[in-house]
Design an enzyme around this catalytic site. Structure first.
Site, mmCIF file in Angstrom:
data_model
loop_
_atom_site.group_PDB
_atom_site.id
_atom_site.type_symbol
_atom_site.label_atom_id
_atom_site.label_comp_id
_atom_site.label_asym_id
_atom_site.label_seq_id
_atom_site.Cartn_x
_atom_site.Cartn_y
_atom_site.Cartn_z
ATOM 1 N N ASN A 410 0.903 -1.024 -0.040
ATOM 2 C CA ASN A 410 -0.045 0.037 -0.116
ATOM 3 C C ASN A 410 0.809 1.244 0.112
ATOM 4 O O ASN A 410 1.604 1.294 0.977
ATOM 5 C CB ASN A 410 -0.941 -0.014 1.129
ATOM 6 C CG ASN A 410 -1.746 1.257 1.089
ATOM 7 O OD1 ASN A 410 -2.536 1.388 0.444
ATOM 8 N ND2 ASN A 410 -1.542 2.057 2.202
ATOM 9 N N GLU A 411 0.739 1.943 -1.099
ATOM 10 C CA GLU A 411 1.500 3.263 -1.062
ATOM 11 C C GLU A 411 3.167 3.254 -0.876
ATOM 12 O O GLU A 411 3.424 3.969 0.066
ATOM 13 C CB GLU A 411 0.724 4.213 -0.189
ATOM 14 C CG GLU A 411 -0.490 4.530 -0.294
ATOM 15 C CD GLU A 411 -1.280 5.850 0.382
ATOM 16 O OE1 GLU A 411 -0.608 6.440 1.352
ATOM 17 O OE2 GLU A 411 -2.415 6.084 0.079
ATOM 18 N N PRO A 412 3.650 2.144 -1.668
ATOM 19 C CA PRO A 412 5.103 2.164 -1.452
ATOM 20 C C PRO A 412 5.849 3.054 -2.150
ATOM 21 O O PRO A 412 5.247 3.776 -3.099
ATOM 22 C CB PRO A 412 5.222 0.818 -2.042
ATOM 23 C CG PRO A 412 4.108 0.550 -3.206
ATOM 24 C CD PRO A 412 2.872 1.385 -2.664
#
Ligand code: GCB
Length: 631
Positions: A410-412
């Site tokens: 998630n949102e790396p």
């Protein structure tokens, strides 16, 4: 439970609390509930914000009859974050990532027919190489300061702890894979069984066979087989009832029961099934086919359009602790609102939750807490941990028909630079090999206007993006939303050629906060913001490759205390105590209208029905002109 000093996190080890018992630790012993996060159970500020170790202890009894004839196991559903376990003062097992189960055979540690002592050290400190990453053990003077992602503040033994026994030779695992052929009303269940235990020489091959049965919900056997080593096979089910998602079929979530008996005796054909039964394993099985291509995700041959939520396992007092009434309430609300999917933000939800999702026909995008992967740590240590947690997740959830995709992050940090190309190529190569028939996705949030290449998006089967237009970004400018969402979806499509889904969007809303002109944070602002997203989604839906809209968040949730999150995160469509905000009624109209429009679903005979018609017409006819007033 006792709390170790934050400044001296090793004191419990140094003073061997596991040997002496925590009562001799010299620290105050607190009563603590399991399962629960410990943060909000007492009234202590220091426990609420504690960074470091806490020590749990309890006595338990093991039946004498288990000793000789059976194997004894101890299993933890989830301890957040790091756990070390001692039994009767002996180190037994450890585990390094919350939200996933771990277990061990403990027959050599326990006294049978007697009382035993269990000690669990739980440490919530995370670092650059843990998943999730954190940096919460930075000392400031003699105080350890919390620096974790704002919504990962809880800790403790979140899920149930089970002591159980198996036979000495036992079925240790089953892999199930299914297919549904709608034109013939035929279902196929392929299984593979794993045995473990005291085998000698080649006896595993010859001395055992299995009797496999598939039963319907009336307990009638619809397919059966006798099989021997290597214990794999397939069952055919005629006139099958397929597993369907909620609102795609009048009877969603149909589950068969696979029952496997392990028999001792040489395999001689059908007549030999009277031999001794060593073990029995029962598993609910939903029969469905999952497929994907560059334009769509299909279940049983039908295009899926996901409408659902990200959520937190969060409630007053127990925090992230397993809570059956709340779990059921959430499923009831999900059905009330007409959703069909959850994205398990940002960690695997409980196993009980997954079983319920199977039963209710709620589709799951299954995620582990690889949240905000920080560019400065993209190396082998992090990669190995990342691979390991995803492998554990897949192992835990592989047999759930509800799981339709794995979310790898998630949102790396996935823009070019910092070695992200190599990192994500290796990660995806590994996970793809073990993906058990599911596509891979992730929630991307890196900017797309810059000229940096995104090294993860291009590797995914389905590209998810998180974007808070008019909330974290361009706050107040509602007019720009529809264009911005459309532009971003088109961008990811052009760049990757894959199906696209919006994985997070939303805005805070505080009930009864009203003002004209409109103010940020009011229910009306939330409604307007959503409505403008809907305009974009309805344009994008026509393109077929736009396959879903996932809201952030199902309900308000508690976070670490920061000035920007007084009272927690208020992005919920429901309040923290699971009551609808105004937006819930609008979303309900939309979700049911979509179900009727896309899947010909029957919608509830509520008074909203007329408004639903209005909504569909509205969705069809409204121009994407952002000046159209929705007040
Ligand atoms: C995000 C995160 C989610 C947060 C949300 C927010 O992008 O994925 O975990 O809670 O924004 O409200 O800040």
């Amino acid at each position: 439970m006792v709390k170790a000093s934050s400044a001296r996190p090793k004191e419990g080890y140094q003073q061997k609390w596991y040997e002496k018992g925590i009562i001799h630790s010299g620290r105050k012993v607190l009563s603590m509930a399991v399962p629960a996060s410990y943060n909000d159970i007492t009234v202590s500020q220091s426990l609420r914000y504690h960074v470091g170790a806490v020590w749990y202890e309890r006595n338990f009894f093991v039946p004498g009859s288990w000793g000789r004839r059976r194997r004894t196991w101890l299993r933890f559903g989830s301890v957040h974050y790091k756990a070390e376990v001692w039994i009767n003062g002996e180190p037994a097992m450890s585990h390094n990532s919350g939200s996933l189960p771990f277990e061990m055979e403990v027959g050599n540690y326990v006294n049978f027919g007697a009382t035993n002592r269990l000690t669990v050290m739980c440490d919530n400190r995370q670092g650059g190489y843990t998943i999730p990453q954190g940096n919460n053990h930075e000392a400031e003077g003699n105080r350890t300061k919390e620096r974790y992602t704002f919504e990962m503040y809880n800790a403790g033994i979140y899920r149930s702890v089970h002591l159980y026994s198996t036979p000495r030779i036992y079925i240790s695992d089953i892999d199930v894979d299914t297919e549904y052929f709608s034109s013939e009303q035929l279902g196929v269940v392929r299984y593979r069984l794993f045995l473990d235990g005291d085998f000698y020489g080649k006896s595993r091959n010859r001395a055992y066979y299995i009797h496999v049965q598939l039963q319907n919900q009336e307990s009638q056997v619809v397919a059966a087989q006798i099989n021997r080593h290597p214990f794999r096979g397939s069952l055919q089910v005629h006139n099958v009832r397929a597993w369907w998602p909620f609102l795609m079929n009048p009877q969603p979530g149909y589950l068969y029961r696979l029952q496997v008996e392990l028999h001792k005796g040489a395999y001689k054909g059908e007549e030999s099934i009277d031999d001794e039964i060593l073990d029995i394993y029962r598993l609910p099985v939903g029969i469905r086919s999952l497929m994907w291509n560059n334009d769509s995700l299909l279940l049983n041959g039908k295009n899926l359009y996901l409408r659902g939520f990200g959520r937190h396992e969060d409630f007053e007092t127990r925090g992230r602790g397993l809570d059956y009434p709340m779990m059921l309430r959430d499923f009831n609300l999900l059905k009330w609102i007409g959703a069909n999917a959850y994205h398990t933000t940002h960690y695997p939800y409980s196993e009980e939750f997954m079983q319920f999702a199977d039963e209710c026909g709620i589709m799951i995008i299954d995620e582990y807490s690889a949240v905000d992967i920080d560019a400065n740590f993209l190396n082998r240590h992090l990669l190995e941990n990342h691979m390991s947690v995803l492998e554990q997740l897949i192992h835990r959830d592989k047999n759930h028909p509800s799981v339709i995709a794995w979310s790898v992050a998630n949102e790396p940090y996935s823009s070019s630079g910092y070695g992200s190309a190599k990192y994500f190529q290796s990660l995806m190569w590994y996970i793809r090999k073990i993906a058990q028939g599911r596509p891979l996705t992730a929630a991307i949030s890196r900017p797309f206007h810059d000229d940096k290449k995104n090294n993860l998006a291009e590797l995914l089967d389905i590209v998810g993006f998180n974007r808070y237009n008019s909330w974290y970004r361009d706050t107040r400018s509602l007019e720009g939303i529809t264009g911005a969402v459309t532009e971003e979806a088109l961008h990811w499509r052009k760049e990757t050629g894959k199906p696209i889904i919006i994985m997070e969007y939303g805005a805070n809303a505080i009930n009864n906060y009203r003002s004209l002109p409109l103010v940020v944070g009011s229910p009306n602002y939330q409604r307007q913001l959503y409505s403008r997203h809907f305009l974009a989604f309805d344009t994008l839906r026509q393109k077929k490759w736009f396959i879903g809209e996932i809201v952030w968040n199902f309900a308000d949730f508690q976070t670490a205390q920061t000035v920007s999150r007084v009272g927690g995160d208020r992005n919920g469509i429901f309040s923290r105590n699971r009551q609808p905000k105004e937006m819930a009624y609008v979303l309900r109209r939309r979700y049911y209208a979509l179900s009727r429009h896309l899947d010909k679903a029957m919608v509830p005979r509520a008074h909203e029905e007329r408004k639903m018609d209005w909504m569909v017409t509205f969705l069809k006819n409204v121009s994407t002109d952002s000046s159209s007033s929705l007040e």
